[in-house]
Design a protein around this motif. Sequence first.
Motif, short mmCIF file in Angstrom:
data_model
loop_
_atom_site.label_atom_id
_atom_site.label_comp_id
_atom_site.label_asym_id
_atom_site.label_seq_id
_atom_site.Cartn_x
_atom_site.Cartn_y
_atom_site.Cartn_z
N GLY A 31 0.85 -1.37 -0.11
CA GLY A 31 0.20 -0.15 -0.07
C GLY A 31 0.89 1.29 -0.04
N PHE A 32 0.18 2.45 0.27
CA PHE A 32 0.86 3.76 0.18
C PHE A 32 1.36 3.95 1.59
CE2 PHE A 32 -2.31 4.34 -3.19
CZ PHE A 32 -1.44 4.70 -4.35
N SER A 33 2.63 4.24 1.54
CA SER A 33 3.31 4.47 2.85
C SER A 33 3.37 5.81 3.21
CB SER A 33 4.88 3.98 2.83
OG SER A 33 5.68 4.30 3.88
N ASN A 34 2.67 6.21 4.26
CA ASN A 34 2.42 7.54 4.59
C ASN A 34 3.89 8.24 5.16
OD1 ASN A 34 -0.10 7.85 3.89
ND2 ASN A 34 -0.74 7.00 5.91
N CYS A 35 4.67 7.37 5.49
CA CYS A 35 5.97 7.91 5.99
C CYS A 35 6.81 8.33 4.84
CB CYS A 35 6.70 6.46 6.54
SG CYS A 35 8.43 6.94 7.03
N VAL A 36 6.63 7.62 3.74
CA VAL A 36 7.51 8.10 2.46
C VAL A 36 7.03 9.51 1.85
CG1 VAL A 36 7.76 7.54 0.10
CG2 VAL A 36 7.91 5.81 1.72
#
Length: 186
Positions: A31-36
């Motif tokens: 999924g999409f990594s909010n951290c990135v």
Amino acid sequence: PITYRFLRRIYFLPCPSSLRSYLQHLHVKPGFSNCVFTVLKLQQSFNAMQRYVVLCIDEMSIKSSLVYNKVSDVVEGFEDFGSGFKKKKKIANHALVFMLRSLTAKWKQPLCHFLSSDCTVGGMLVKLVTECFEKLFNIGFIVKAVICDQGAIIGIWFHSLVSGQRSRTFFFSHTKYSFCTIHHIL
């Protein structure tokens, strides 16, 4: 493993057990990594021109297998498009990866990955690419191109964006994008 062992003789590289130990402490989920996206947003060294980017999409076949993750107490290896999407009990055999590259600077950043039980279908790809466009736009990046080697799937995505228009362009957040395949450019 054979290539890595060969490269270890030439370069100073960690042993495979050290790499496995290091990877056990990383908790990367599909999924999409909010951290990135947070790190990209906070990166102050990017000037306006370095925020013009290309979104690279690639899907590859992977070995099907199920693995028990002791840390999170979950069996991994099933189809997974990240949070917000229903997980299916099908064993994944494809990985879809999104990567961001600057048009004017020498940097690139993997953004996210997804696991599917077969090639990602057009409807799901539309949702993922659109969500990626929105996330990048919200943190100040301007996607100038999408590169992908999956002509049929990208064609489905494009046709859903233009929704029956005869033009080969679409708008996203007040920006006009053109769509073409390599044989139309030549």
